[in-house]
Scaffold this active site. Structure first.
Site: not given
Ligand SMILES: NC(=O)c1ccc[n+]([C@@H]2O[C@H](COP(=O)([O-])OP(=O)(O)OC[C@H]3O[C@@H](n4cnc5c(N)ncnc54)[C@H](O)[C@@H]3O)[C@@H](O)[C@H]2O)c1
Length: 243
Positions: A151, A182
């Site tokens: 990641y 974060g």
């Molecule tokens: N939640 C955290 O703590 C956090 C921290 C830092 C960065 N992020 C980043 O923020 C972004 C959103 O994360 P989140 O926490 O909302 O995650 P989440 O799992 O709640 O939502 C992710 C969404 O992406 C969709 N998705 C996954 N694979 C896919 C694909 N191949 N094609 C299309 N859609 C797809 C899922 O169906 C889901 O709706 C991500 O890039 C994640 O890496 C999250």
């Protein structure tokens, strides 16, 4: 008047979490139309009751053909794309000495290759229209995180890609930036083991995770004309956590 009046936007991974919060914020800021991309259909009326501004597109962003077809359809429907938010992402956490090639490839594909696939679809039209806002969701894990070699590599790749694209695109009215959240209160974070969560909360300056809406505010800023001279940046939205 909203910050994004009249703009046409695309948000990937918009079904829930940070992507859904960004889409709602963009609608509140006046976007003309927004494409909500995810692996399964989204009810656009849960974002926009009028049924005229939010549209659902099924797209697997890790599949170049699916991305190509989806963006062709969006250009047919919208005529233009002003703002692209690459938000969708996955984790497949494991200590590196136990990490499988499948875990490595799955994360690199969905979290990094996808950004190449989507940006390829918008870059020439954005250059022609002399306007574009590209916002890529990275992560504070680019500073390194136990169990996240895959990641962190993907998200660091996004940062290098974005900074390079920003330098290439400035003269064409296109900005490219990253947001590095974060720990944020979404389903993705629910996969973190309870003992890790408790230890994390103890060291966070706010003593809590971010809410998705707190990430969306940074996206709305970067998408707006307030950020017209902001490009090639990584905005850390970590509540003061510097580690
Ligand atoms: N939640 C955290 O703590 C956090 C921290 C830092 C960065 N992020 C980043 O923020 C972004 C959103 O994360 P989140 O926490 O909302 O995650 P989440 O799992 O709640 O939502 C992710 C969404 O992406 C969709 N998705 C996954 N694979 C896919 C694909 N191949 N094609 C299309 N859609 C797809 C899922 O169906 C889901 O709706 C991500 O890039 C994640 O890496 C999250």
């Amino acid at each position: 008047m909203g910050k994004l009046d009249g703009k046409y936007a695309v948000v990937t991974g918009a079904a829930k979490g940070i992507g859904a919060a960004i889409a709602r914020k963009f609608l509140a800021e006046g976007v003309e139309k927004i494409a909500l991309l995810d692996v399964s259909a989204i009810d656009p009326r849960s974002f926009d009751e009028s049924g005229k501004r939010a549209f659902s597109y099924i797209c697997d962003i890790g599949n170049e053909e699916s991305v190509r077809e989806t963006f062709a359809k969006i250009y047919e429907d919208f005529g233009r794309i002003d703002i692209l938010v690459n938000n969708a992402g996955i984790t497949r956490d494991a200590m590196f000495h136990k990490m499988t090639t499948d875990q490595w490839k799955a994360v690199l594909n969905v979290d990094l290759f996808s950004v190449f696939y989507t940006c390829r679809q918008v870059i020439n039209p954005m250059r022609q229209q002399n306007y574009g806002r590209i916002i890529n969701i990275a992560s504070s894990s680019i500073r390194g995180n136990i169990g996240q070699c895959n990641y962190a590599a993907a998200k660091s790749g996004i940062v290098g890609f974005t900074c390079s694209l920003a330098k290439e695109s400035g003269r064409k009215g296109i900005t490219a930036n990253c947001i590095a959240p974060g720990g944020t209160n979404t389903d993705m974070y629910k996969t973190v083991p309870q003992e890790v969560l408790e230890a994390t909360l103890k060291r966070l300056p706010y003593g809590r995770l971010a809410e998705p809406e707190e990430i969306a505010g940074a996206a709305a800023f970067l998408a707006s004309d307030d950020a017209s001279y902001v490009s090639g940046q990584v905005i850390f939205v970590t509540g003061g956590n510097l580690s």
